[in-house]
Design an enzyme around this catalytic site. Structure first.
Site, short mmCIF file in Angstrom:
data_model
loop_
_atom_site.label_atom_id
_atom_site.label_comp_id
_atom_site.label_asym_id
_atom_site.label_seq_id
_atom_site.Cartn_x
_atom_site.Cartn_y
_atom_site.Cartn_z
N LYS A 116 0.82 -1.22 0.00
CA LYS A 116 0.00 0.00 0.00
C LYS A 116 0.86 1.26 0.00
O LYS A 116 0.48 2.27 -0.58
CB LYS A 116 -0.99 -0.02 1.17
CG LYS A 116 -2.07 -1.07 1.00
CD LYS A 116 -3.23 -0.92 1.96
CE LYS A 116 -4.29 -1.96 1.63
NZ LYS A 116 -5.46 -1.92 2.49
N LYS A 197 -2.69 -10.04 -7.65
CA LYS A 197 -4.08 -10.31 -7.24
C LYS A 197 -5.03 -9.29 -7.88
O LYS A 197 -4.62 -8.15 -8.17
CB LYS A 197 -4.19 -10.28 -5.72
CG LYS A 197 -4.09 -8.92 -5.11
CD LYS A 197 -4.57 -8.89 -3.65
CE LYS A 197 -4.49 -7.47 -3.14
NZ LYS A 197 -4.98 -7.25 -1.81
N LYS A 200 -8.84 -3.34 -7.15
CA LYS A 200 -9.30 -2.12 -7.82
C LYS A 200 -8.19 -1.06 -7.89
O LYS A 200 -8.22 -0.19 -8.73
CB LYS A 200 -10.49 -1.51 -7.07
CG LYS A 200 -11.79 -2.23 -7.30
CD LYS A 200 -12.96 -1.37 -6.89
CE LYS A 200 -12.90 -0.94 -5.45
NZ LYS A 200 -13.41 -1.94 -4.50
P1 ADP Z 1 -9.51 -5.07 2.88
O1 ADP Z 1 -9.03 -6.50 2.89
O2 ADP Z 1 -8.39 -4.13 3.03
O3 ADP Z 1 -10.71 -4.84 3.74
P2 ADP Z 1 -10.26 -5.55 0.21
O4 ADP Z 1 -11.41 -4.90 -0.45
O5 ADP Z 1 -8.94 -5.62 -0.47
O6 ADP Z 1 -10.06 -4.74 1.48
O7 ADP Z 1 -10.63 -7.02 0.63
C1 ADP Z 1 -11.86 -7.45 1.18
C2 ADP Z 1 -11.84 -8.97 1.29
O8 ADP Z 1 -11.68 -9.54 0.01
C3 ADP Z 1 -10.66 -9.49 2.13
O9 ADP Z 1 -11.07 -10.62 2.87
C4 ADP Z 1 -9.65 -9.87 1.11
O10 ADP Z 1 -8.77 -10.88 1.56
C5 ADP Z 1 -10.53 -10.37 -0.03
N1 ADP Z 1 -9.89 -10.19 -1.33
C6 ADP Z 1 -9.48 -9.01 -1.87
N2 ADP Z 1 -8.93 -9.19 -3.10
C7 ADP Z 1 -8.98 -10.54 -3.33
C8 ADP Z 1 -8.57 -11.36 -4.42
N3 ADP Z 1 -8.02 -10.85 -5.51
N4 ADP Z 1 -8.79 -12.69 -4.33
C9 ADP Z 1 -9.37 -13.23 -3.23
N5 ADP Z 1 -9.78 -12.51 -2.15
C10 ADP Z 1 -9.59 -11.18 -2.20
#
Ligand code: ADP
Length: 328
Positions: A116, A197, A200
């Site tokens: 980040k 991964k 957004k």
């Molecule tokens: P944060 O984890 O910072 O709250 P995110 O929006 O990145 O914000 O993630 C929300 C959830 O989605 C988390 O449990 C995260 O591990 C999962 N997640 C995010 N991106 C992916 C991905 N590309 N594949 C699988 N799980 C994901």
């Protein structure tokens, strides 16, 4: 006190959910709340989202948007406690207490902090570094046993276990050991750079949002990276097949896997089939989402009922914690 295991998870309100969020975490939330053995608590992590660059108005809109999307996916406030993190300010109080027992070096090695900091190099605020402490507070406030998250969050859940251990060693056994719960699809990759991964923060063309209309899904998939030769090993093709496995019929999926093995796969066909399957899968979601977004007073009521339920637990936890650490 209920004997049920506590499931806790949270998500930042930072715009529309994408397919990685869904397959890595939220689909599991919806399943877990149907299981009578679990008491589920789900939270919209707006304090966490403050580590980003949003305006006050963005925040207001995005909290409502996330509430509408989670309800549209099937989070049921009658079965689960569903609330906004900042509505229960005890989270920041517990985070402060955890600040005082967390070695700085433990935070500095977090890969999410490093990632980040690169992504928002102009805004490396302290919150980016200390956000896993707040996350430990979110989970441990409710004595969370299981945390359904994607793979990228495992390191933070491990830090939560460490935090509980540091606290218990110093002040007496109080917090439980927390475990991450992964799905079979803990890491969905970006469409355009399938070695990273899906996120957004790389740009919207890297992700499929659940709210995307079918024609948008197809347009994005058309640009998705595949292999230059059919049959060649490619993380992009693997990712698309994984999505197909989750959203299309088994026979359709098996046919494409077979074609990939024998080198007859047509990527254009794979992308069209996948776009159709995803568009159909989320058709009800798109409709429900629109309806929820039109009824803001209903959303506000749901969140304030969640606040009451969560606050009750948080107030009780903090009373005990303040006593344990000797300030009350
Ligand atoms: P944060 O984890 O910072 O709250 P995110 O929006 O990145 O914000 O993630 C929300 C959830 O989605 C988390 O449990 C995260 O591990 C999962 N997640 C995010 N991106 C992916 C991905 N590309 N594949 C699988 N799980 C994901």
């Amino acid at each position: 006190m209920s004997k049920k295991k506590i499931v806790f998870s949270a998500i930042q309100p930072t715009g529309n959910l994408h397919i990685g969020n869904y397959l890595g975490a939220v689909r599991n939330w919806v399943e877990l709340q149907k299981n009578e053995d679990y008491e589920c608590i789900f939270c919209i992590a707006d304090y966490h989202a403050m580590t980003g660059d949003k305006t006050a108005q963005d925040r207001r809109d995005q909290i409502i948007l996330m509430a509408a999307e989670l309800l549209a996916l099937g989070i049921d406030p009658k079965k689960s406690t569903f609330f906004v993190q900042s509505h229960v300010p005890e989270h920041t109080e517990l985070a402060w207490i955890f600040n005082t027992i967390t070695p700085l070096a433990e935070l500095e090695r977090m890969t999410q902090f490093k990632d980040k900091s690169k992504k928002q190099a102009k805004n490396i605020n302290t919150g980016l570094l200390t956000y896993p402490i707040l996350q430990a507070a979110d989970i441990l406030m409710y004595k969370g046993n299981f945390v359904p998250v994607g793979q990228d969050q495992i390191q933070h859940v491990e830090l939560t276990r460490d935090t509980a251990r540091w606290f218990n060693n110093r002040y007496g056994e109080y917090f439980p050991e927390t475990e991450a719960l992964l799905t079979e699809t803990p890491k969905i990759m970006s469409l355009l750079e399938p070695t990273r991964k899906m996120s957004k923060s790389y740009g919207l063309s890297h992700v499929l949002e659940l709210a995307d209309e079918p024609e948008v899904i197809l347009a994005k998939l058309k640009k998705a990276v595949t292999a230059s030769e059919p049959g060649e090993k490619s993380p992009g093709v693997e990712n698309l097949l994984l999505l197909l496995k989750n959203f299309a019929d088994e026979t359709v999926y098996n046919n494409f896997v077979e074609a990939e093995k024998n080198g007859t796969i047509k990527y254009g066909e794979l992308k069209e089939t996948l776009a159709q399957a995803i568009g159909d899968y989320f058709a009800d979601f798109r409709e429900n989402r629109t309806q929820y977004l039109e009824d803001r007073s209903f959303l506000a009521t749901v969140l304030s009922e969640g606040e009451i339920k969560a606050s009750k637990i948080a107030k009780a936890s903090m009373k005990e914690v303040r006593h344990l650490i000797g300030i009350r």
